[in-house]
Design an enzyme around this catalytic site. Sequence first.
Site, mmCIF file in Angstrom:
data_model
loop_
_atom_site.group_PDB
_atom_site.id
_atom_site.type_symbol
_atom_site.label_atom_id
_atom_site.label_comp_id
_atom_site.label_asym_id
_atom_site.label_seq_id
_atom_site.Cartn_x
_atom_site.Cartn_y
_atom_site.Cartn_z
ATOM 1 N N ASP A 64 -78.704 -36.147 0.779
ATOM 2 C CA ASP A 64 -78.745 -37.485 0.175
ATOM 3 C C ASP A 64 -77.666 -37.706 -0.885
ATOM 4 O O ASP A 64 -77.466 -38.827 -1.340
ATOM 5 C CB ASP A 64 -80.124 -37.750 -0.450
ATOM 6 C CG ASP A 64 -80.502 -36.738 -1.539
ATOM 7 O OD1 ASP A 64 -79.658 -35.892 -1.896
ATOM 8 O OD2 ASP A 64 -81.644 -36.794 -2.036
ATOM 9 N N HIS A 65 -76.936 -36.659 -1.275
ATOM 10 C CA HIS A 65 -75.945 -36.784 -2.345
ATOM 11 C C HIS A 65 -74.528 -36.978 -1.808
ATOM 12 O O HIS A 65 -73.898 -38.006 -2.036
ATOM 13 C CB HIS A 65 -75.979 -35.536 -3.239
ATOM 14 C CG HIS A 65 -76.994 -35.578 -4.328
ATOM 15 N ND1 HIS A 65 -78.349 -35.698 -4.079
ATOM 16 C CD2 HIS A 65 -76.873 -35.516 -5.672
ATOM 17 C CE1 HIS A 65 -79.010 -35.704 -5.234
ATOM 18 N NE2 HIS A 65 -78.130 -35.595 -6.218
ATOM 19 N N ASP A 119 -83.471 -30.256 -8.170
ATOM 20 C CA ASP A 119 -82.996 -31.545 -8.671
ATOM 21 C C ASP A 119 -83.893 -31.915 -9.850
ATOM 22 O O ASP A 119 -85.119 -31.782 -9.765
ATOM 23 C CB ASP A 119 -83.071 -32.623 -7.583
ATOM 24 C CG ASP A 119 -82.377 -33.904 -8.000
ATOM 25 O OD1 ASP A 119 -81.276 -34.184 -7.492
ATOM 26 O OD2 ASP A 119 -82.936 -34.643 -8.841
ATOM 27 N N ARG A 379 -80.104 -42.610 -15.461
ATOM 28 C CA ARG A 379 -79.171 -42.016 -16.416
ATOM 29 C C ARG A 379 -77.965 -42.918 -16.601
ATOM 30 O O ARG A 379 -77.452 -43.480 -15.636
ATOM 31 C CB ARG A 379 -78.715 -40.626 -15.945
ATOM 32 C CG ARG A 379 -79.830 -39.612 -16.049
ATOM 33 C CD ARG A 379 -79.396 -38.210 -15.717
ATOM 34 N NE ARG A 379 -80.542 -37.314 -15.917
ATOM 35 C CZ ARG A 379 -80.858 -36.312 -15.130
ATOM 36 N NH1 ARG A 379 -80.111 -36.030 -14.081
ATOM 37 N NH2 ARG A 379 -81.904 -35.563 -15.387
ATOM 38 N N SER A 547 -78.930 -33.435 -15.439
ATOM 39 C CA SER A 547 -79.165 -32.921 -14.093
ATOM 40 C C SER A 547 -79.394 -31.417 -14.090
ATOM 41 O O SER A 547 -78.902 -30.686 -14.951
ATOM 42 C CB SER A 547 -77.973 -33.247 -13.191
ATOM 43 O OG SER A 547 -77.783 -34.640 -13.074
ATOM 44 N N ARG A 549 -78.178 -29.275 -12.173
ATOM 45 C CA ARG A 549 -77.107 -28.590 -11.454
ATOM 46 C C ARG A 549 -76.813 -27.192 -12.009
ATOM 47 O O ARG A 549 -76.323 -27.014 -13.113
ATOM 48 C CB ARG A 549 -75.837 -29.441 -11.428
ATOM 49 C CG ARG A 549 -75.276 -29.832 -12.774
ATOM 50 C CD ARG A 549 -74.199 -30.881 -12.645
ATOM 51 N NE ARG A 549 -74.776 -32.171 -12.247
ATOM 52 C CZ ARG A 549 -74.126 -33.334 -12.324
ATOM 53 N NH1 ARG A 549 -72.885 -33.375 -12.759
ATOM 54 N NH2 ARG A 549 -74.697 -34.455 -11.949
#
Length: 657
Positions: A64-65, A119, A379, A547, A549
């Site tokens: 989805d990214h 996520d 965000r 995030s 990440r």
Amino acid sequence: MQKTLTYKILENHLVEGQLAPGEPIGIRIDQTLTQDATGTTAFLLFESMGIGRVKTDLSVSYVDHNMSQFGPENHNDHLYLQTIAARSGVYHSRPGNGICHQVHLERFGRPGATLLGSDSHTPTGGGLGMLAIGAGGLDVAAAMGGGTFYLTCPKVIGVELTGRLGDWVSSKDVILKLLEILSTKGNVGCVVEYFGPGVETLTVPQRATITNMGAELGVTTSLFPSDSMTRAFLQAQGRADAYQPLSADPEPDYDRLIKINLSQLEPMAACPSSPDNIQPISAIEGRPIAQVVIGSCTNSSFMDLMMAAEVLKGRTVEAGVEFAVAPGSRQVLQMLAENGMLAELIGAGARILESGCGPCIGQGFSPADGVVTLRTFNRNFAGRTGTQGDQCYLVSPETAVASAMMGEITDPRKLTELIGLGYPKIKLPREFLIDDSMIEVPPPPQEAGRVSVHRGPTIVVPESPRPLPNELNGQVLLKCGDKITTDHIMPAGSFLKYRSNVPLYSKYVFHCFNEDGKPTFAERALALKQKGVAGVVVGGESYGQGSSREHAALCPMYLGVRAVLAKSIERIHKANLINFAIVPIEFADPTDYDRINADEMLQIPDLLEAIKLLDEVRIVDTTGGFEFKGVLKLSPRDRTILLAGGLLNLAKKANKG
């Protein structure tokens, strides 16, 4: 003792430790989710553990990214994820099927279950009564292999909701109000739990908006009870068998209590450039806008977009406003297409974007220089839109659509007066359109073993960290301020496609702080690494927010960073640092932050002994000629991971044993 819902779910999943706030605990994970920007690395790490097939009740890999596919990198990732999912016993949601959090809510979420996702907005599942937690990909990989997930037993903040939302006031305004109260920092180690008569008035999509953006509070997760609204949603999704009633005891023992009367709320906005810079729309209305986007995992549900379509029916957006809509899932898009409301959005001037994360992570639709953009996202960190110096406001779909029509920030409650429009109250459908044809079910083990995993040339297996030295000699590569986000550390946007290639992606660590004509952070770090000198990063409050990440730890590790010294470090990022053998240290005296300058040499003697046994380390600034103390806030497991040289090395040893 009257129990919170949080502690009831934790108790049912407790593997290690005692349920007392602040104590380290380990819990069993029922479900995991990954998305392609973090999932490729997570699955590469999972493979490195040598486990084979997942051992959870359910694991889902979403794409989805990285949807843009400029060059081969994105599609290489997609093919790898599709084939490794089949081989590993994981469901695979194909590109175009939707945003992971929206789809998981629709098709897989289960009240009372634990969900771990790579996520930070995984807590969306709390809208269904799940204990859903965001984590780094390495922690998720370990959970997929049946490993225990370790966390600090949380304090629980009870938020009592009373009353009912007024016309043109949204559940987005509920979480914006809470951000105004709690801000984005100081909430580490807490869970937000909603209760009270106002809860009964909120649908699951509305609740999911609130729990989704709860990630911006910095809490471990947020959750609602599972009740008649939950049952109605699951039944409409054809999943009535997943329902079970769940709630806290009548008088639970909350560590803090906050009361919000829904009837008294008004439309609000998070102003540039932080989710907790909250103002009522009434205080900022009238400012000209040039762009509006409705979407993201926060506000892209069927009900959100139906409301927008009803408002725009027979109308158009202001000529000077670019307007885009990104449905959260294929289900939402299909339903809007079938009932004709997609045509209403298009007729009003909307550009229909793909069902993915897109602009929320800086993947396209960046605003022009110097203009105001309104977004229904979660965000608005500076530059996250892809435009430096951006003016991004986070608002509800109601405020977004009203402003798009008027060409300026508009209180949606004024639409009744301005154009004679009453508030379109959208009801939860009795039946959602169910089409799971883009969710691939993993084959049985005997067939999965014959699957050939596609490994494109842009996919590089990450290296493991080196063991920590007993005496760390390092140089301050960067001194930065408060609220440094993982976007600052590892940029997304056009750089996101490099995530499967750590050596390449590492070139962009702290890219935002690089200066033209001067060596980059990465160049300076690698030069030190070649000399055997460790890199050190110094930060202020809430270092690593945003995030989940893990590349914000993985890439600095590759460059030779071995310690982060900050006033405070956020939960997920701290866990990622530990997983990749970067020592997270907090100033014992925050004023010592002011004494340290970039490029100074630091020495930490007896580091390994301190990690084994102590809560403090002695740090010597050999350039400045002074000493100070650093605090090690480490659980016993954190210490074990650091001493093993990171979680991957620890897992490999465990599997060999």
